[in-house]
Design a protein around this motif. Structure first.
Motif, short mmCIF file in Angstrom:
data_model
loop_
_atom_site.label_atom_id
_atom_site.label_comp_id
_atom_site.label_asym_id
_atom_site.label_seq_id
_atom_site.Cartn_x
_atom_site.Cartn_y
_atom_site.Cartn_z
N ARG A 139 5.40 -73.94 -10.07
CA ARG A 139 5.30 -72.40 -10.60
C ARG A 139 4.04 -72.15 -11.44
O ARG A 139 4.08 -71.08 -11.62
CB ARG A 139 6.58 -72.32 -11.68
N GLU A 140 3.39 -73.11 -11.47
CA GLU A 140 1.96 -72.78 -12.11
C GLU A 140 1.05 -71.97 -11.47
O GLU A 140 1.08 -72.14 -10.24
CB GLU A 140 1.48 -74.17 -12.65
N GLY A 141 0.29 -71.20 -12.07
CA GLY A 141 -0.75 -70.54 -11.32
C GLY A 141 -2.01 -71.63 -11.19
O GLY A 141 -2.17 -72.65 -11.63
N ALA A 142 -2.76 -70.98 -10.34
CA ALA A 142 -4.15 -71.67 -10.16
C ALA A 142 -5.06 -71.92 -11.18
O ALA A 142 -6.26 -71.71 -11.01
CB ALA A 142 -4.71 -71.43 -8.94
N GLY A 143 -4.61 -71.88 -12.41
CA GLY A 143 -5.24 -71.82 -13.64
C GLY A 143 -6.30 -70.59 -13.94
O GLY A 143 -6.99 -70.46 -14.92
N ASP A 144 -5.32 -69.70 -13.50
CA ASP A 144 -5.98 -68.11 -13.92
C ASP A 144 -5.16 -67.69 -14.74
O ASP A 144 -5.49 -66.56 -15.28
CB ASP A 144 -5.86 -67.30 -12.57
N GLY A 145 -4.36 -68.30 -15.60
CA GLY A 145 -3.47 -67.74 -16.67
C GLY A 145 -2.15 -66.96 -16.09
O GLY A 145 -1.40 -66.53 -17.06
N SER A 146 -1.81 -67.18 -14.97
CA SER A 146 -0.66 -66.33 -14.21
C SER A 146 0.32 -67.53 -14.40
O SER A 146 0.09 -68.62 -14.26
CB SER A 146 -1.00 -65.53 -13.12
N ASP A 147 1.47 -67.07 -14.38
CA ASP A 147 2.65 -67.97 -14.28
C ASP A 147 3.18 -68.19 -12.61
O ASP A 147 4.11 -68.39 -12.60
CB ASP A 147 3.80 -67.54 -15.30
N GLY A 148 2.51 -67.18 -11.80
CA GLY A 148 3.03 -67.51 -10.48
C GLY A 148 4.06 -66.29 -10.27
O GLY A 148 4.30 -66.09 -8.95
N GLY A 149 4.17 -65.60 -11.30
CA GLY A 149 5.36 -64.51 -10.88
C GLY A 149 4.78 -63.02 -11.22
O GLY A 149 5.43 -62.20 -11.35
N GLY A 150 3.45 -62.90 -11.36
CA GLY A 150 2.96 -61.99 -11.38
C GLY A 150 2.49 -61.42 -13.05
O GLY A 150 1.80 -60.43 -13.43
N ARG A 151 2.92 -62.12 -13.67
CA ARG A 151 2.61 -62.23 -15.16
C ARG A 151 1.33 -62.84 -15.80
O ARG A 151 1.15 -63.97 -14.93
CB ARG A 151 3.95 -62.54 -16.29
N GLN A 152 0.61 -62.46 -16.60
CA GLN A 152 -0.31 -63.27 -16.99
C GLN A 152 -0.16 -63.63 -18.53
O GLN A 152 0.33 -63.05 -19.24
CB GLN A 152 -1.79 -62.13 -17.10
N ILE A 153 -0.36 -65.08 -18.66
CA ILE A 153 -0.04 -65.70 -20.03
C ILE A 153 -1.31 -65.65 -21.08
O ILE A 153 -2.34 -66.03 -20.48
CB ILE A 153 0.23 -67.17 -19.84
N LEU A 154 -1.21 -64.93 -21.83
CA LEU A 154 -1.97 -64.93 -22.98
C LEU A 154 -2.21 -66.08 -23.93
O LEU A 154 -3.24 -66.24 -24.45
CB LEU A 154 -2.09 -63.66 -23.89
N HIS A 155 -1.10 -66.61 -24.13
CA HIS A 155 -1.09 -67.71 -25.03
C HIS A 155 0.01 -68.40 -24.66
O HIS A 155 1.33 -68.05 -24.50
CB HIS A 155 -0.80 -67.29 -26.51
N ARG A 156 0.10 -69.80 -24.41
CA ARG A 156 0.87 -70.76 -23.99
C ARG A 156 1.24 -71.74 -25.02
O ARG A 156 0.67 -72.73 -25.26
CB ARG A 156 0.57 -71.48 -22.58
N GLY A 157 2.36 -71.45 -25.71
CA GLY A 157 2.91 -72.20 -26.65
C GLY A 157 4.04 -73.14 -26.42
O GLY A 157 4.38 -74.03 -26.89
N ILE A 158 4.63 -72.68 -25.31
CA ILE A 158 5.92 -73.67 -24.83
C ILE A 158 5.45 -74.63 -23.54
O ILE A 158 4.48 -74.22 -22.71
CB ILE A 158 7.05 -72.61 -23.98
N ALA A 159 5.37 -75.83 -24.07
CA ALA A 159 4.85 -76.79 -23.20
C ALA A 159 5.27 -76.81 -21.81
O ALA A 159 6.58 -76.65 -21.49
CB ALA A 159 5.32 -78.19 -23.83
N ALA A 160 4.50 -76.95 -20.87
CA ALA A 160 4.80 -76.75 -19.53
C ALA A 160 4.26 -78.04 -18.62
O ALA A 160 4.29 -78.12 -17.60
CB ALA A 160 4.33 -75.64 -18.94
N ARG A 161 4.03 -79.03 -19.50
CA ARG A 161 3.45 -80.33 -18.88
C ARG A 161 4.45 -81.18 -18.25
O ARG A 161 5.51 -81.28 -18.53
CB ARG A 161 2.54 -81.10 -19.91
N ALA A 162 4.21 -81.99 -17.26
CA ALA A 162 4.98 -82.95 -16.54
C ALA A 162 5.39 -83.95 -17.52
O ALA A 162 4.52 -84.41 -18.52
CB ALA A 162 4.53 -83.52 -15.38
#
Length: 169
Positions: free
Chosen positions: A81-104
């Motif tokens: 679900r991750e964007g290609a390092g562009d700050g997007s979440d793959g759903g059209g939103r742009q993430i300005l701050h990522r505080g919720i861990a999304a790592r494997a």
């Protein structure tokens, strides 16, 4: 300060405790403990346990619960679900701050003998894995009834006359 323990004397004087001693050695060698995701371990009853992991943001299809012999492995991977390092979440939103861990992650739990995974569920960002100790019937303690000697195994007499001769005398 790090303290080294020498378990060699225990290896010399015990038989069949290899797994336990190996686990103690492995625990003593741990230098850096990974703390993601946070988890709780609960004892629900005499033979029932629950492991709860906080996996906010993960969907059921991104989590894997695997039960191996004496090992529970919980893994999560959100890469699809991750964007290609562009700050997007793959759903059209742009993430300005990522505080919720999304790592494997991969979290391992050593299980005692005869502990089996009963089920797992995901609700409100909490993954719950239920465990139960199921000791096989052959290994459970059982009461032995004390009764009269069987004809195939007569009672041995240590000293004196046999029982039949005592009554005749």
């Amino acid at each position: 300060m790090r303290t080294e323990f020498d378990f060699t004397p225990l290896f010399r004087s015990t038989v069949g405790f290899d797994r336990m001693l190996d686990a103690l050695l492995a625990a003593a060698r741990v230098e850096h403990l990974e703390n993601y995701p946070p988890y709780d371990i609960e004892k629900l009853g005499e033979d029932e346990y629950r492991v709860t992991l906080a996996v906010a943001g993960f969907h059921e299809d991104e989590l894997t619960v695997t039960a191996r012999q004496n090992m529970l492995v919980v893994a999560g991977d959100r890469r699809d679900r991750e964007g290609a390092g562009d700050g997007s979440d793959g759903g059209g939103r742009q993430i300005l701050h990522r505080g919720i861990a999304a790592r494997a992650f991969e979290r391992r739990f050593e299980l005692a003998d005869h502990v089996v995974v009963v089920g797992a569920s995901l609700s409100n960002g909490l993954l719950t894995v239920d465990l139960r100790r199921e000791v096989p019937e052959a290994m459970r303690p059982r009461r032995i009834e004390i009764g009269a000697p069987s004809p195939s195994r007569p009672r041995k007499q240590i000293e004196g006359k046999p029982e039949g001769e005592r009554k005749a005398a």
